[in-house]
Write an enzyme that holds these catalytic residues in place. Structure first.
Site, PDB file in Angstrom:
ATOM      1  N   ASP A  92     -21.896  35.680  49.578  1.00 23.29           N
ATOM      2  CA  ASP A  92     -20.708  36.614  49.653  1.00 23.29           C
ATOM      3  C   ASP A  92     -20.789  37.201  50.960  1.00 23.29           C
ATOM      4  O   ASP A  92     -22.043  37.601  51.574  1.00 23.29           O
ATOM      5  CB  ASP A  92     -20.864  37.588  48.559  1.00 23.29           C
ATOM      6  CG  ASP A  92     -19.831  38.602  48.536  1.00 23.29           C
ATOM      7  OD1 ASP A  92     -18.968  38.527  49.532  1.00 23.29           O
ATOM      8  OD2 ASP A  92     -20.046  39.439  47.563  1.00 23.29           O
ATOM      9  N   ASP A 271     -19.654  34.371  39.150  1.00 29.04           N
ATOM     10  CA  ASP A 271     -21.064  35.052  39.528  1.00 29.04           C
ATOM     11  C   ASP A 271     -20.777  36.274  38.861  1.00 29.04           C
ATOM     12  O   ASP A 271     -19.685  36.960  39.041  1.00 29.04           O
ATOM     13  CB  ASP A 271     -21.235  34.944  40.941  1.00 29.04           C
ATOM     14  CG  ASP A 271     -20.538  36.181  41.633  1.00 29.04           C
ATOM     15  OD1 ASP A 271     -21.231  37.308  41.931  1.00 29.04           O
ATOM     16  OD2 ASP A 271     -19.375  36.040  42.175  1.00 29.04           O
TER      17      ASP A 271
END
Length: 376
Positions: A92, A271
């Site tokens: 990320d 996630d």
């Protein structure tokens, strides 16, 4: 890098596919355990590989940038070498973490000035810098730098934020062309759809992102406090626009029920810290509902943690023993609970994949949602 869409459910929009990378095959739908700082909390890499066996895990640019730092990452040969993980990794970009800093950051066109949550030191992230950092970390899938809007937020703010995210995306794409990959495998790039919970903004953003023709696409700015129904509505709008031949990643989602409902809408990748965080607090997910293992009712319950035996810890330990470990504040209790929860999440998406391929997904999903929506 390649994505093969193998099967689409006939009654829902659920999909089964495969992502092929330099570190192996990712079978979708997939859940990615969160390894924010080069570690999935409470789980040794050996247990992660052998007992949970995810096709991919997640790391975070913001946290890895702050420590151990990019110089260490490069000296180690990238995150895979540093943490001893030979499977796939997604990073990320840090946009959500910068959003979470609220009072300790300032957003402007050039990028974001922020203060470290560790020592208060000042730092600056631009789209270009974030791309360079992710090249150094070396994840197989890297994300664009975006602004994650809070919930709720007014329409004008959501639109300004979305437009800024699009301009940052263009800068990320331009800079990636100038910064080659540092290691001997390719990196795939995912842009991120924003737009808060406004239908027209989500459509605009999905169309903008689809036109970049990136390897895959992500949906951000959800699971930030909005009702589940609004999350599902935004997912459906976006999935109807994003290209079918590319993987779709819903960021930061969510509960087991959230995951099944979004798989039905066409999402491929997920996630969330929920399975690991909740495990450390004694909350277990099972196919028949959630368990607070700290409750006295489990004190003399010598049945397996999960009657279905989904993970190896379910067959080796009882509810009574796990409750005892939490009551005694033994670290092993948190570790067992974490392995169980992650194992359950991976079992859930793997079983969903099987049901999609076999044409049984819709009936199974309906049954599972009803079962899991219980406190045991």
């Amino acid at each position: 890098m390649k994505f093969n869409l193998l099967h689409t459910d006939t009654h829902t929009k659920a999909r089964a596919g495969e992502i092929h990378t330099g570190h192996g095959t990712i079978q979708t739908p997939i859940f990615m355990p969160v390894g924010t700082v080069a570690s999935v909390k409470g789980v040794h890499q050996r247990e992660l590989k052998e007992d949970i066996a995810p096709d991919i895990i997640l790391g975070n640019t913001y946290h890895l940038y702050l420590r151990p730092g990019i110089e260490i990452m490069e000296k180690a040969g990238g995150l895979h070498q540093f943490m001893g993980w030979d499977g796939n990794i997604l990073t990320d970009s840090g946009g959500y973490q910068v959003y979470s800093l609220s009072g300790n950051r300032k957003i402007k066109e050039e990028g974001v000035n922020f203060k470290s949550h560790i020592d208060g030191s000042s730092h600056f992230f631009s789209p270009e810098r974030v791309m360079e950092i992710q090249r150094s970390i070396g994840a197989d899938i890297i994300m664009t730098f975006d602004e994650c809007t809070p919930y709720p937020c007014d329409y004008a703010y959501a639109k300004r934020s979305m437009d800024l995210t699009h301009r940052w995306l263009d800068r990320c794409l331009d800079h990636l062309k100038k910064v080659p990959e540092k290691y001997d495998y390719p990196q795939a790039f995912f842009p991120i759809v924003q737009g808060s919970t406004y239908n027209d903004l989500r459509r605009q953003s999905a169309e903008y992102i689809a036109n970049t023709n990136a390897f895959g696409n992500a949906i951000g700015g959800l699971s930030v406090g909005e009702p589940a129904e609004e999350m599902y509505a935004m997912s459906e709008i976006v999935c109807d626009i994003l290209p079918k031949e590319k993987p779709r990643y819903l960021m930061g989602v969510g509960t087991p029920i959230n995951i099944l409902e979004n798989i039905a809408l066409g999402i491929d990748m997920f996630d969330c810290v929920m399975p690991t965080r909740n495990a450390r607090n004694g909350m277990l997910f099972t196919a028949h509902g959630t368990i607070n293992i700290k409750n006295k009712k489990w004190e003399d319950d010598f049945s397996p943690i999960d009657e279905m035996g989904i993970t190896f810890v379910d067959t080796e330990y009882t509810k009574a023993y796990l409750r005892h470990l939490f009551a005694a504040n033994e670290y092993l209790g948190k570790q067992i609970a974490t392995i169980h929860n992650l194992g359950f999440y991976l079992w859930l998406v793997r079983t969903a994949r099987e049901k999609i391929i076999n044409g049984e997904f819709e009936t199974w999903k309906t049954q599972m949602v009803k079962q899991m929506d219980k406190r045991l």
